[in-house]
Design a protein around this motif. Structure first.
Motif, PDB file in Angstrom:
ATOM      1  N   ASN A  82      -1.654  10.835   3.855  1.00 40.54           N
ATOM      2  CA  ASN A  82      -0.986  11.762   4.623  1.00 40.54           C
ATOM      3  C   ASN A  82       0.640  10.315   4.577  1.00 40.54           C
ATOM      4  OD1 ASN A  82       0.806  12.228   7.054  1.00 40.54           O
ATOM      5  ND2 ASN A  82      -1.007  12.792   7.784  1.00 40.54           N
ATOM      6  N   ILE A  83       1.453  11.237   3.679  1.00 39.21           N
ATOM      7  CA  ILE A  83       2.465  10.502   3.133  1.00 39.21           C
ATOM      8  C   ILE A  83       3.951  10.444   4.300  1.00 39.21           C
ATOM      9  CG2 ILE A  83       4.675  10.760   1.276  1.00 39.21           C
ATOM     10  CD1 ILE A  83       2.320   9.572   0.061  1.00 39.21           C
ATOM     11  N   PRO A  84       3.710  11.645   4.438  1.00 39.59           N
ATOM     12  CA  PRO A  84       4.595  11.736   6.010  1.00 39.59           C
ATOM     13  C   PRO A  84       4.547  10.637   7.408  1.00 39.59           C
ATOM     14  CG  PRO A  84       4.170  14.114   5.588  1.00 39.59           C
ATOM     15  CD  PRO A  84       3.409  12.574   4.649  1.00 39.59           C
ATOM     16  N   VAL A  85       3.057  10.100   7.313  1.00 39.44           N
ATOM     17  CA  VAL A  85       2.416   8.986   8.865  1.00 39.44           C
ATOM     18  C   VAL A  85       3.110   7.884   7.567  1.00 39.44           C
ATOM     19  CG1 VAL A  85       0.982   7.891   9.127  1.00 39.44           C
ATOM     20  CG2 VAL A  85       0.630  10.414   8.759  1.00 39.44           C
ATOM     21  N   ILE A  86       2.705   7.796   6.898  1.00 34.47           N
ATOM     22  CA  ILE A  86       2.653   6.736   5.120  1.00 34.47           C
ATOM     23  C   ILE A  86       4.356   6.354   5.611  1.00 34.47           C
ATOM     24  CG2 ILE A  86       2.898   5.716   3.092  1.00 34.47           C
ATOM     25  CD1 ILE A  86       0.398   6.757   2.178  1.00 34.47           C
ATOM     26  N   CYS A  87       5.116   7.164   5.107  1.00 30.03           N
ATOM     27  CA  CYS A  87       6.996   7.182   5.105  1.00 30.03           C
ATOM     28  C   CYS A  87       7.338   6.755   6.564  1.00 30.03           C
ATOM     29  CB  CYS A  87       7.670   8.702   4.893  1.00 30.03           C
ATOM     30  SG  CYS A  87       7.248   8.778   2.900  1.00 30.03           S
ATOM     31  N   GLY A  88       6.752   7.091   7.056  1.00 29.13           N
ATOM     32  CA  GLY A  88       7.624   7.117   8.655  1.00 29.13           C
ATOM     33  C   GLY A  88       6.935   5.287   9.961  1.00 29.13           C
ATOM     34  N   ALA A  89       5.885   5.470   8.914  1.00 28.51           N
ATOM     35  CA  ALA A  89       5.573   3.803   9.361  1.00 28.51           C
ATOM     36  C   ALA A  89       6.849   2.227   8.845  1.00 28.51           C
ATOM     37  CB  ALA A  89       4.095   3.083   9.007  1.00 28.51           C
ATOM     38  N   LEU A  90       6.953   3.439   7.542  1.00 28.20           N
ATOM     39  CA  LEU A  90       8.039   2.516   6.777  1.00 28.20           C
ATOM     40  C   LEU A  90       9.398   1.993   7.841  1.00 28.20           C
ATOM     41  CD1 LEU A  90       7.198   3.271   2.730  1.00 28.20           C
ATOM     42  CD2 LEU A  90       6.945   1.872   4.239  1.00 28.20           C
ATOM     43  N   ILE A  91       9.636   2.866   8.224  1.00 25.65           N
ATOM     44  CA  ILE A  91      10.719   3.612   8.513  1.00 25.65           C
ATOM     45  C   ILE A  91      10.671   2.543   9.591  1.00 25.65           C
ATOM     46  CG2 ILE A  91      11.842   4.689   9.940  1.00 25.65           C
ATOM     47  CD1 ILE A  91      11.546   7.176   7.652  1.00 25.65           C
ATOM     48  N   THR A 140       0.903  -0.795  -0.178  1.00 20.44           N
ATOM     49  CA  THR A 140      -0.423   0.328  -0.676  1.00 20.44           C
ATOM     50  C   THR A 140       1.258   1.251   0.138  1.00 20.44           C
ATOM     51  OG1 THR A 140      -1.953  -1.296   1.227  1.00 20.44           O
ATOM     52  CG2 THR A 140      -1.465   1.219   0.989  1.00 20.44           C
ATOM     53  N   ALA A 141       1.418   1.027   1.328  1.00 23.14           N
ATOM     54  CA  ALA A 141       2.695   2.086   0.971  1.00 23.14           C
ATOM     55  C   ALA A 141       3.552   2.624  -0.457  1.00 23.14           C
ATOM     56  CB  ALA A 141       3.942   2.218   1.961  1.00 23.14           C
ATOM     57  N   HIS A 142       3.865   1.211  -0.906  1.00 20.69           N
ATOM     58  CA  HIS A 142       4.077   1.918  -2.216  1.00 20.69           C
ATOM     59  C   HIS A 142       3.081   2.145  -3.411  1.00 20.69           C
ATOM     60  CE1 HIS A 142       7.768  -0.342  -0.839  1.00 20.69           C
ATOM     61  NE2 HIS A 142       8.601  -0.941  -1.729  1.00 20.69           N
ATOM     62  N   LEU A 143       2.091   1.569  -3.499  1.00 23.88           N
ATOM     63  CA  LEU A 143       1.359   2.011  -4.472  1.00 23.88           C
ATOM     64  C   LEU A 143       0.796   3.621  -4.347  1.00 23.88           C
ATOM     65  CD1 LEU A 143      -1.115  -0.527  -4.792  1.00 23.88           C
ATOM     66  CD2 LEU A 143       0.454   0.349  -5.787  1.00 23.88           C
ATOM     67  N   LEU A 144       0.523   4.229  -2.572  1.00 19.57           N
ATOM     68  CA  LEU A 144       0.706   5.117  -2.832  1.00 19.57           C
ATOM     69  C   LEU A 144       1.374   6.379  -2.919  1.00 19.57           C
ATOM     70  CD1 LEU A 144      -1.203   5.282   0.617  1.00 19.57           C
ATOM     71  CD2 LEU A 144      -2.587   4.958  -1.709  1.00 19.57           C
ATOM     72  N   ILE A 145       3.241   6.113  -3.295  1.00 23.59           N
ATOM     73  CA  ILE A 145       3.397   6.970  -2.736  1.00 23.59           C
ATOM     74  C   ILE A 145       3.996   7.107  -4.803  1.00 23.59           C
ATOM     75  CG2 ILE A 145       6.535   7.232  -2.891  1.00 23.59           C
ATOM     76  CD1 ILE A 145       6.127   6.174  -0.489  1.00 23.59           C
ATOM     77  N   ALA A 146       3.910   6.075  -5.143  1.00 26.20           N
ATOM     78  CA  ALA A 146       3.961   5.463  -6.820  1.00 26.20           C
ATOM     79  C   ALA A 146       2.697   6.283  -7.611  1.00 26.20           C
ATOM     80  CB  ALA A 146       4.283   4.615  -6.815  1.00 26.20           C
ATOM     81  N   GLU A 147       1.958   6.043  -6.843  1.00 27.63           N
ATOM     82  CA  GLU A 147       0.739   7.025  -7.454  1.00 27.63           C
ATOM     83  C   GLU A 147       1.022   8.667  -7.502  1.00 27.63           C
ATOM     84  OE1 GLU A 147      -2.590   4.016  -6.659  1.00 27.63           O
ATOM     85  OE2 GLU A 147      -2.588   5.786  -5.760  1.00 27.63           O
ATOM     86  N   LYS A 148       1.250   8.708  -6.086  1.00 28.48           N
ATOM     87  CA  LYS A 148       1.795  10.360  -5.900  1.00 28.48           C
ATOM     88  C   LYS A 148       2.581  10.652  -6.732  1.00 28.48           C
ATOM     89  CE  LYS A 148      -0.816  11.364  -2.248  1.00 28.48           C
ATOM     90  NZ  LYS A 148      -1.910  12.731  -2.553  1.00 28.48           N
ATOM     91  N   LEU A 149       3.757  10.497  -7.103  1.00 25.63           N
ATOM     92  CA  LEU A 149       5.010  10.759  -8.280  1.00 25.63           C
ATOM     93  C   LEU A 149       4.704  10.829  -9.298  1.00 25.63           C
ATOM     94  CD1 LEU A 149       7.905   8.177  -6.697  1.00 25.63           C
ATOM     95  CD2 LEU A 149       7.924  10.272  -6.489  1.00 25.63           C
ATOM     96  N   MET A 150       3.279   9.768  -9.557  1.00 29.39           N
ATOM     97  CA  MET A 150       2.987   9.265 -11.653  1.00 29.39           C
ATOM     98  C   MET A 150       1.560  10.134 -11.851  1.00 29.39           C
ATOM     99  SD  MET A 150       3.225   4.997 -11.622  1.00 29.39           S
ATOM    100  CE  MET A 150       4.973   4.566 -11.680  1.00 29.39           C
ATOM    101  N   ALA A 151       1.225  10.720 -10.942  1.00 32.17           N
ATOM    102  CA  ALA A 151      -0.222  11.923 -10.209  1.00 32.17           C
ATOM    103  C   ALA A 151      -1.042  10.775 -10.844  1.00 32.17           C
ATOM    104  CB  ALA A 151       0.162  12.610 -11.732  1.00 32.17           C
ATOM    105  N   PHE A 152      -1.090  10.197 -10.643  1.00 36.69           N
ATOM    106  CA  PHE A 152      -2.120   9.063 -10.886  1.00 36.69           C
ATOM    107  C   PHE A 152      -3.195   8.659  -9.758  1.00 36.69           C
ATOM    108  CE2 PHE A 152      -4.757   4.872 -10.362  1.00 36.69           C
ATOM    109  CZ  PHE A 152      -4.104   4.379 -11.469  1.00 36.69           C
ATOM    110  N   GLN A 153      -4.954   9.707 -10.985  1.00 29.08           N
ATOM    111  CA  GLN A 153      -5.536   9.490  -9.895  1.00 29.08           C
ATOM    112  C   GLN A 153      -5.869   8.645  -8.935  1.00 29.08           C
ATOM    113  OE1 GLN A 153      -6.738  12.926  -9.656  1.00 29.08           O
ATOM    114  NE2 GLN A 153      -4.095  13.244  -9.853  1.00 29.08           N
ATOM    115  N   ASP A 154      -6.641   8.616  -8.143  1.00 23.14           N
ATOM    116  CA  ASP A 154      -7.577   7.244  -7.245  1.00 23.14           C
ATOM    117  C   ASP A 154      -8.266   7.742  -6.124  1.00 23.14           C
ATOM    118  OD1 ASP A 154      -7.879   4.742  -7.043  1.00 23.14           O
ATOM    119  OD2 ASP A 154      -6.340   4.277  -5.524  1.00 23.14           O
ATOM    120  N   PRO A 155      -9.755   7.968  -7.113  1.00 21.89           N
ATOM    121  CA  PRO A 155     -10.703   8.680  -5.188  1.00 21.89           C
ATOM    122  C   PRO A 155     -10.973   7.423  -4.944  1.00 21.89           C
ATOM    123  CG  PRO A 155     -11.083  10.140  -8.008  1.00 21.89           C
ATOM    124  CD  PRO A 155     -10.418   8.951  -8.151  1.00 21.89           C
TER     125      PRO A 155
END
Length: 268
Positions: A109-118, A24-39
């Motif tokens: 919330n990308i900061p929360v996602i990245c913090g959870a990864l760490i 999920t983290a990889h998908l959400l970060i990738a979607e942000k990077l690719m500007a993929f819209q996923d309402p």
């Protein structure tokens, strides 16, 4: 162009769903990077079922035997009950998080996602390094207490980035389940968990999805299924020999890189 993005995201999902790195983290970060819209996160949730289907195919003989022998085999009933017991906590936490809209907040919330990864990466490394020798070696013969504890650990995955797979594998090691049995039980537990998430999400959003969104989801679903087929067996072989250190390091690197990108470049 968005169909190509669906393929790329399907590959990411299939390759990471069963690794303890948070698909999920990889998908959400990738979607942000690719500007993929996923309402509403519909694409992210629904394509995960494709990866789960790969487990059903790879372990079909074992699962089919367990189902058809439920009336006559105490061992099959024990296996089924252990999975259901582990699944139950996720039902409770999922309902509460959904009604409180906590999931919607965390998924964006990308900061929360990245913090959870760490945090999850450090925890995975520590448990892998210091876990006591296993006493459980068969994923189909876990006692109910062990199954419940693994299920409680799975609830940590309500936070994107913690990883459903990573959380259950940590729980398995804490309960002295060996790496192969822990990984397989995590796979089996994923079936009702992700199927339930898919059904709830589909029931709430299917009338709002456009034909274009359905096409994207279908592409991501199929690609995730094919990618997961390739990674499941090699993953088990890898962790039996080398443990989870590589995946812990990967999580930390991705989490730190994500934070640097988000605070340093994403809003520039």
């Amino acid at each position: 162009m968005h169909y190509l993005l669906s393929v790329l995201l399907g590959i990411i999902e299939g390759l990471t769903e069963f690794l303890p790195v948070s698909s999920t983290a990889h998908l959400l970060i990738a979607e942000k990077l690719m500007a993929f819209q996923d309402p509403g996160g519909n694409f992210t949730v629904m394509i995960q079922l494709g990866a789960i289907l790969a487990v059903v195919i790879l372990y079909f003989a074992k699962l089919f035997k367990a189902v058809v022998t439920l009336p006559t085999s105490a061992e099959s009933r024990r296996f089924a009950i252990s999975v259901l017991v582990a699944f139950f906590p996720a039902v409770i936490i999922g309902v509460v998080a959904k009604k409180s809209h906590l999931i919607d907040f965390l998924f964006d919330n990308i900061p929360v996602i990245c913090g959870a990864l760490i945090v999850g990466g450090v925890a995975l490394w520590a448990v892998d390094k210091y876990a006591k020798p296993p006493v459980h070696h068969d994923s189909a013969k876990l006692d109910l207490k062990t199954s419940l504890i693994i299920g409680l650990f799975q609830c940590l995955a309500i936070i994107p980035g913690m990883s459903r797979s990573g959380s259950t594998l940590i729980g398995a090691m804490v309960c002295k389940v060996d790496k192969k049995a822990g990984a397989e039980f995590s796979f089996f537990l994923a079936i009702p968990t992700m199927l339930g998430a898919f059904v709830v999400d589909f029931a709430e959003s299917h009338k709002l999805l456009t034909s274009d969104q359905y096409s994207s989801i279908a592409i991501g679903f199929v690609v995730a299924f094919l990618a997961a087929l390739l990674v499941i067996k090699p993953f088990i072989s890898f962790v039996q020999k080398r443990g989870y250190g590589f995946f812990a390091l990967w999580r930390v690197v991705v989490g730190v890189a994500g934070l640097v990108w988000w605070f340093g470049f994403a809003h520039a």
